[in-house]
Design a protein around this motif. Structure first.
Motif, mmCIF file in Angstrom:
data_model
loop_
_atom_site.group_PDB
_atom_site.id
_atom_site.type_symbol
_atom_site.label_atom_id
_atom_site.label_comp_id
_atom_site.label_asym_id
_atom_site.label_seq_id
_atom_site.Cartn_x
_atom_site.Cartn_y
_atom_site.Cartn_z
ATOM 1 N N ARG A 35 -2.327 -0.663 18.371
ATOM 2 C CA ARG A 35 -2.593 -1.338 19.634
ATOM 3 C C ARG A 35 -1.753 -2.604 19.744
ATOM 4 N NH1 ARG A 35 -4.738 3.135 19.914
ATOM 5 N NH2 ARG A 35 -6.565 3.568 21.221
ATOM 6 N N ARG A 36 -1.538 -3.051 21.014
ATOM 7 C CA ARG A 36 -0.703 -4.212 21.274
ATOM 8 C C ARG A 36 -1.361 -5.068 22.362
ATOM 9 N NH1 ARG A 36 0.713 -2.330 17.228
ATOM 10 N NH2 ARG A 36 2.848 -1.762 16.544
ATOM 11 N N ALA A 37 -0.789 -6.232 22.632
ATOM 12 C CA ALA A 37 -1.324 -7.139 23.644
ATOM 13 C C ALA A 37 -1.463 -6.426 24.990
ATOM 14 C CB ALA A 37 -0.411 -8.359 23.784
ATOM 15 N N GLY A 38 -2.587 -6.626 25.651
ATOM 16 C CA GLY A 38 -2.881 -5.988 26.928
ATOM 17 C C GLY A 38 -3.713 -4.732 26.816
ATOM 18 N N ASP A 39 -3.780 -4.137 25.618
ATOM 19 C CA ASP A 39 -4.559 -2.913 25.451
ATOM 20 C C ASP A 39 -6.061 -3.214 25.481
ATOM 21 O OD1 ASP A 39 -2.302 -1.378 25.264
ATOM 22 O OD2 ASP A 39 -2.310 -1.260 23.082
ATOM 23 N N ALA A 40 -6.823 -2.205 25.887
ATOM 24 C CA ALA A 40 -8.272 -2.342 25.973
ATOM 25 C C ALA A 40 -8.929 -2.069 24.622
ATOM 26 C CB ALA A 40 -8.826 -1.373 27.011
ATOM 27 N N VAL A 41 -9.998 -2.797 24.335
ATOM 28 C CA VAL A 41 -10.847 -2.542 23.178
ATOM 29 C C VAL A 41 -12.303 -2.666 23.636
ATOM 30 C CG1 VAL A 41 -9.174 -3.336 21.454
ATOM 31 C CG2 VAL A 41 -10.796 -4.965 22.457
ATOM 32 N N ARG A 42 -13.210 -2.232 22.788
ATOM 33 C CA ARG A 42 -14.647 -2.370 23.061
ATOM 34 C C ARG A 42 -15.210 -3.279 21.975
ATOM 35 N NH1 ARG A 42 -18.117 -1.989 27.356
ATOM 36 N NH2 ARG A 42 -20.161 -1.151 26.735
ATOM 37 N N ALA A 43 -15.654 -4.474 22.353
ATOM 38 C CA ALA A 43 -16.201 -5.433 21.404
ATOM 39 C C ALA A 43 -17.697 -5.183 21.218
ATOM 40 C CB ALA A 43 -15.964 -6.852 21.908
ATOM 41 N N TRP A 44 -18.186 -5.379 19.991
ATOM 42 C CA TRP A 44 -19.618 -5.280 19.726
ATOM 43 C C TRP A 44 -19.992 -6.324 18.681
ATOM 44 C CZ3 TRP A 44 -21.886 -2.266 15.325
ATOM 45 C CH2 TRP A 44 -20.936 -1.931 14.364
ATOM 46 N N GLU A 50 -22.549 -5.191 23.414
ATOM 47 C CA GLU A 50 -21.149 -4.825 23.417
ATOM 48 C C GLU A 50 -20.528 -5.149 24.767
ATOM 49 O OE1 GLU A 50 -21.350 -0.722 22.278
ATOM 50 O OE2 GLU A 50 -21.607 -0.025 24.337
ATOM 51 N N ALA A 51 -19.190 -5.104 24.824
ATOM 52 C CA ALA A 51 -18.498 -5.497 26.047
ATOM 53 C C ALA A 51 -17.101 -4.906 26.062
ATOM 54 C CB ALA A 51 -18.406 -7.022 26.135
ATOM 55 N N ASP A 52 -16.602 -4.625 27.264
ATOM 56 C CA ASP A 52 -15.185 -4.313 27.410
ATOM 57 C C ASP A 52 -14.394 -5.576 27.113
ATOM 58 O OD1 ASP A 52 -15.541 -1.655 28.164
ATOM 59 O OD2 ASP A 52 -15.767 -2.176 30.288
ATOM 60 N N ALA A 53 -13.209 -5.399 26.539
ATOM 61 C CA ALA A 53 -12.375 -6.545 26.197
ATOM 62 C C ALA A 53 -10.913 -6.116 26.239
ATOM 63 C CB ALA A 53 -12.734 -7.089 24.821
ATOM 64 N N ALA A 54 -10.023 -7.097 26.257
ATOM 65 C CA ALA A 54 -8.581 -6.838 26.254
ATOM 66 C C ALA A 54 -7.923 -7.705 25.190
ATOM 67 C CB ALA A 54 -7.976 -7.131 27.625
ATOM 68 N N ILE A 55 -6.914 -7.144 24.550
ATOM 69 C CA ILE A 55 -6.194 -7.881 23.513
ATOM 70 C C ILE A 55 -5.306 -8.935 24.174
ATOM 71 C CG2 ILE A 55 -4.501 -7.709 21.649
ATOM 72 C CD1 ILE A 55 -5.467 -4.820 21.230
ATOM 73 N N ILE A 56 -5.449 -10.180 23.736
ATOM 74 C CA ILE A 56 -4.597 -11.267 24.229
ATOM 75 C C ILE A 56 -3.307 -11.323 23.426
ATOM 76 C CG2 ILE A 56 -4.411 -13.764 24.588
ATOM 77 C CD1 ILE A 56 -7.485 -13.814 24.783
ATOM 78 N N GLN A 57 -3.438 -11.385 22.107
ATOM 79 C CA GLN A 57 -2.274 -11.355 21.224
ATOM 80 C C GLN A 57 -2.684 -10.715 19.904
ATOM 81 O OE1 GLN A 57 -1.658 -13.367 18.272
ATOM 82 N NE2 GLN A 57 -3.704 -14.308 18.289
ATOM 83 N N LEU A 58 -1.706 -10.083 19.232
ATOM 84 C CA LEU A 58 -2.041 -9.301 18.045
ATOM 85 C C LEU A 58 -0.816 -9.077 17.185
ATOM 86 C CD1 LEU A 58 -4.334 -7.569 16.660
ATOM 87 C CD2 LEU A 58 -3.413 -5.617 17.920
ATOM 88 N N ASP A 59 -0.986 -9.256 15.874
ATOM 89 C CA ASP A 59 -0.002 -8.794 14.902
ATOM 90 C C ASP A 59 -0.778 -8.314 13.684
ATOM 91 O OD1 ASP A 59 -0.594 -11.034 13.246
ATOM 92 O OD2 ASP A 59 0.975 -12.230 14.207
ATOM 93 N N HIS A 60 -0.104 -8.036 12.586
ATOM 94 C CA HIS A 60 -0.796 -7.430 11.445
ATOM 95 C C HIS A 60 -1.643 -8.423 10.655
ATOM 96 C CE1 HIS A 60 2.801 -9.111 9.545
ATOM 97 N NE2 HIS A 60 2.147 -9.069 8.401
ATOM 98 N N ARG A 61 -1.618 -9.712 11.030
ATOM 99 C CA ARG A 61 -2.397 -10.719 10.311
ATOM 100 C C ARG A 61 -3.475 -11.387 11.153
ATOM 101 N NH1 ARG A 61 2.266 -14.526 8.178
ATOM 102 N NH2 ARG A 61 2.847 -14.163 10.367
ATOM 103 N N LYS A 62 -3.280 -11.472 12.453
ATOM 104 C CA LYS A 62 -4.234 -12.192 13.300
ATOM 105 C C LYS A 62 -4.178 -11.652 14.723
ATOM 106 C CE LYS A 62 -0.996 -15.959 14.375
ATOM 107 N NZ LYS A 62 0.153 -15.286 13.756
#
Length: 242
Positions: A35-44, A50-62
Motif C-alpha cells: 500500500r501507498r499514500a492515498g490508499d484506503a485502510v480500515r482502522a480498529w 473501527e473506522a474507514d481511514a486513508a494513508i497520509i504517508q508510508l514507508d517501510h519504517r513509519k
C-alpha cells in the motif's frame, strides 16, 4: 474491489484525527500489502470500534493514517473461550494459536507440560512472546475480529490448574465432549490441549483432581495444532455462533 487491509490503532480512534503507525504495522502495509499514500485502510482499536481511514504517508519504517467516521462493531463469539495450549516443538503452537484466534478465541494461555517444551529462559521467552503477539494480531486482522484476543503469560500446567479453571481437558481416554457443556456468555471456558506427545497420566490425574472433565473429540486422534481450534468451533456451533 481491492481488499482493504485492517490496521490496529490501540490508542483509540478520533474522527478526523491522525494516527501514527508503529514500525511493524507500517512495514506490513508497505512491504507485504504493497500500500501507498492515498490508499484506503480500515482502522480498529481492538476494543470494538473501527473506522474507514486513508494513508497520509508510508514507508517501510513509519507511516500515518487519517481517521474518518468511527463506528461500533461486534463480530465476536457469544462465548468467552480460552485455548490452553501446551507449547510444543516447531511451529505447532503458533499454528494452533492462529487458527484459534481466527475461529474466535478470546484468549490464548500457553502452558508448559511434561511431554512438551520445557519453560524457556527469560530473554528467549520475551522474544517468543513478541513473535506470538505479532502472529496473533495478524490472525485477528485476517478474521476481522472486533476485539483483540489476550495472549497470556505462559504457566506450568500445575500453576494453571491451581486457578481452578472452568472448561475441559482434552485427552483420547476421555468421554465424548458433551453437546450441552456448561457455557455462559461472560464466563471463561477453557479448552486444554497437550503437546505432540499428549498429556501424561500424571497430568490427567491432576486435571481430574482440579475438577476438570476429561474429554475427547471423537475416534480419530488429531494433531495438537488442530485439536484446540476444532474444539472451539464445535463449542461455538453448540452456542449458535456457527
Amino acid at each position: 474491489m481491492a481488499h482493504i487491509p485492517r490496521v490496529l490503532c490501540p490508542h483509540g480512534l478520533i474522527p478526523g484525527g491522525e494516527v501514527q503507525l508503529d514500525s511493524d504495522r507500517a512495514h506490513h502495509l508497505y512491504t507485504v500489502m504493497r500500500r501507498r499514500a492515498g490508499d484506503a485502510v480500515r482502522a480498529w482499536d481492538g476494543q470494538g470500534q473501527e473506522a474507514d481511514a486513508a494513508i497520509i504517508q508510508l514507508d517501510h519504517r513509519k507511516g500515518s493514517i487519517r481517521i474518518a467516521d468511527v463506528e461500533s462493531c461486534d463480530r465476536e463469539s457469544p462465548l468467552s473461550l480460552v485455548l490452553v495450549q501446551a507449547v510444543g516443538r516447531g511451529d505447532r503452537f503458533d499454528d494452533a494459536m492462529i487458527a484459534a484466534v481466527e475461529v474466535g478465541a478470546t484468549a490464548i494461555q500457553p502452558i508448559w507440560t511434561e511431554f512438551g517444551l520445557p519453560a524457556m529462559k527469560a530473554e528467549r521467552m520475551d522474544k517468543k512472546l513478541r513473535s506470538w503477539q505479532i502472529q496473533l494480531l495478524g490472525a485477528a486482522e485476517q478474521a476481522e475480529r472486533s476485539r483483540l484476543p489476550d495472549l497470556r503469560a505462559p504457566l506450568s500446567l500445575r500453576d494453571w490448574l491451581a486457578q481452578r479453571p472452568h472448561g475441559v481437558f482434552l485427552h483420547p481416554t476421555g468421554a465424548a465432549l458433551p453437546r450441552s457443556p456448561a457455557l455462559a456468555p461472560r464466563q471463561e471456558f477453557h479448552v486444554a490441549v497437550g503437546p505432540e506427545g499428549g498429556f501424561s497420566e500424571n497430568e490427567v490425574q491432576l486435571a481430574q483432581q482440579a475438577g476438570l472433565p476429561i474429554c475427547q473429540l471423537g475416534p480419530r486422534i488429531l494433531r495438537m495444532e488442530h485439536a484446540g481450534p476444532l474444539a472451539l468451533a464445535v463449542l461455538q456451533a453448540f452456542a449458535g455462533d456457527y
